[in-house]
Design a protein around this motif. Sequence first.
Motif, PDB file in Angstrom:
ATOM      1  N   VAL A 216      60.689 -27.293  23.843  1.00 10.80           N
ATOM      2  CA  VAL A 216      61.605 -26.475  23.047  1.00 10.80           C
ATOM      3  C   VAL A 216      62.502 -25.630  23.950  1.00 10.80           C
ATOM      4  CG1 VAL A 216      61.741 -24.589  21.368  1.00 10.80           C
ATOM      5  CG2 VAL A 216      60.075 -26.431  21.048  1.00 10.80           C
ATOM      6  N   TYR A 217      61.908 -25.080  25.015  1.00  9.09           N
ATOM      7  CA  TYR A 217      62.690 -24.241  25.921  1.00  9.09           C
ATOM      8  C   TYR A 217      63.768 -25.053  26.636  1.00  9.09           C
ATOM      9  CZ  TYR A 217      63.924 -21.446  29.973  1.00  9.09           C
ATOM     10  OH  TYR A 217      64.625 -20.769  30.936  1.00  9.09           O
ATOM     11  N   LEU A 218      63.376 -26.192  27.188  1.00  2.00           N
ATOM     12  CA  LEU A 218      64.334 -26.994  27.936  1.00  2.00           C
ATOM     13  C   LEU A 218      65.372 -27.650  27.040  1.00  2.00           C
ATOM     14  CD1 LEU A 218      61.927 -28.688  30.511  1.00  2.00           C
ATOM     15  CD2 LEU A 218      63.450 -26.748  30.882  1.00  2.00           C
ATOM     16  N   GLY A 219      64.949 -28.041  25.844  1.00  2.00           N
ATOM     17  CA  GLY A 219      65.872 -28.751  24.958  1.00  2.00           C
ATOM     18  C   GLY A 219      66.750 -27.861  24.104  1.00  2.00           C
ATOM     19  N   TYR A 220      66.302 -26.623  23.840  1.00  2.00           N
ATOM     20  CA  TYR A 220      67.054 -25.749  22.929  1.00  2.00           C
ATOM     21  C   TYR A 220      67.318 -24.365  23.533  1.00  2.00           C
ATOM     22  CZ  TYR A 220      68.294 -23.184  18.684  1.00  2.00           C
ATOM     23  OH  TYR A 220      68.946 -22.406  17.757  1.00  2.00           O
ATOM     24  N   SER A 221      66.260 -23.671  23.925  1.00  2.00           N
ATOM     25  CA  SER A 221      66.373 -22.253  24.260  1.00  2.00           C
ATOM     26  C   SER A 221      67.208 -22.006  25.514  1.00  2.00           C
ATOM     27  CB  SER A 221      64.979 -21.654  24.449  1.00  2.00           C
ATOM     28  OG  SER A 221      64.169 -21.873  23.312  1.00  2.00           O
ATOM     29  N   ARG A 222      67.019 -22.814  26.536  1.00  2.00           N
ATOM     30  CA  ARG A 222      67.655 -22.558  27.823  1.00  2.00           C
ATOM     31  C   ARG A 222      69.175 -22.569  27.726  1.00  2.00           C
ATOM     32  NH1 ARG A 222      68.725 -25.777  32.565  1.00  2.00           N
ATOM     33  NH2 ARG A 222      68.161 -27.604  31.363  1.00  2.00           N
ATOM     34  N   HIS A 223      69.692 -23.391  26.837  1.00  2.00           N
ATOM     35  CA  HIS A 223      71.150 -23.521  26.718  1.00  2.00           C
ATOM     36  C   HIS A 223      71.769 -22.527  25.760  1.00  2.00           C
ATOM     37  CE1 HIS A 223      70.510 -27.285  28.862  1.00  2.00           C
ATOM     38  NE2 HIS A 223      69.638 -27.648  27.936  1.00  2.00           N
ATOM     39  N   ARG A 224      70.947 -21.826  24.969  1.00  2.00           N
ATOM     40  CA  ARG A 224      71.469 -20.935  23.946  1.00  2.00           C
ATOM     41  C   ARG A 224      71.131 -19.460  24.185  1.00  2.00           C
ATOM     42  NH1 ARG A 224      70.460 -25.811  21.659  1.00  2.00           N
ATOM     43  NH2 ARG A 224      71.930 -26.556  20.056  1.00  2.00           N
ATOM     44  N   SER A 225      70.421 -19.177  25.240  1.00  2.00           N
ATOM     45  CA  SER A 225      70.014 -17.803  25.499  1.00  2.00           C
ATOM     46  C   SER A 225      71.224 -16.930  25.851  1.00  2.00           C
ATOM     47  CB  SER A 225      68.997 -17.761  26.635  1.00  2.00           C
ATOM     48  OG  SER A 225      68.697 -16.425  26.998  1.00  2.00           O
ATOM     49  N   ARG A 226      71.414 -15.855  25.115  1.00  2.00           N
ATOM     50  CA  ARG A 226      72.512 -14.938  25.407  1.00  2.00           C
ATOM     51  C   ARG A 226      72.256 -14.156  26.689  1.00  2.00           C
ATOM     52  NH1 ARG A 226      71.695 -14.117  19.779  1.00  2.00           N
ATOM     53  NH2 ARG A 226      73.361 -15.031  18.525  1.00  2.00           N
ATOM     54  N   LEU A 227      71.009 -13.833  26.926  1.00  2.00           N
ATOM     55  CA  LEU A 227      70.657 -13.102  28.136  1.00  2.00           C
ATOM     56  C   LEU A 227      70.984 -13.922  29.379  1.00  2.00           C
ATOM     57  CD1 LEU A 227      69.394 -10.558  29.349  1.00  2.00           C
ATOM     58  CD2 LEU A 227      67.162 -11.691  29.177  1.00  2.00           C
TER      59      LEU A 227
END
Length: 228
Positions: A216-227
């Motif tokens: 989930v992190y590599l496929g979604y979260s990493r590319h969408r994190s505002r921080l």
Amino acid sequence: MRPTDVLPGQPPLARPGLRHQLIGALLAVTTVYVLVALVGVGAQPWTAFAGQEAGLSAILAKVTGAGWPGGLLSAGAVLSIVSVTLVVLYGQTRILYAMGRDGMLPAVFHRVGPRTGTPVLGTALVSGFVAVLAAVCPLDVLADLTSLGTLVAFVVVSVGVIILRRTAPGLDRGFRVPGYPVVPLLSVAFCGYLLAGLPLPTYLMFAGWLALALAVYLGYSRHRSRLR
């Protein structure tokens, strides 16, 4: 606490007196646990606890010769478990709220209700997921997985304290761990001792859960994190 109650730049633990209240509460609870354990071991041999369910209730029944004290204690234990479960659920929804606000999870997790100012839908999703797990998974499996996840989190936090003290000594902290580095090292050691007693299937299931989280992190979260 509502998510909107915490202002940017104001860590909750930085509020005056709150740190002392938290430490005082932890000391009080720990003291009660130790005293109860001492009374239990003094009431019967420690070997009698092996395989004994509701040990304190059984001790009360033997000491008083009546069944109602043990039943009353068991009822209190059930209520305390419910309260702890609610606290854990609330904590999980707030973690997901923070992750959703940063973009690491879908926006549904950081939407708050107009009346309560809390993540109502996120709370419902988490509660439903936990209810399904409780309905289909054996209790001992869930208990072992919960223990493993909690202990690993404690180890990560303790190691993080050591790393941050060296890499970012001037970081603005709402709370500083006393007794550094002895306290973090003892935390890692005790957690490691408890982790060693968990069965291998629990580690395999935990590894699968971590793999799913990493996906989930590599496929979604990493590319969408505002921080980021």
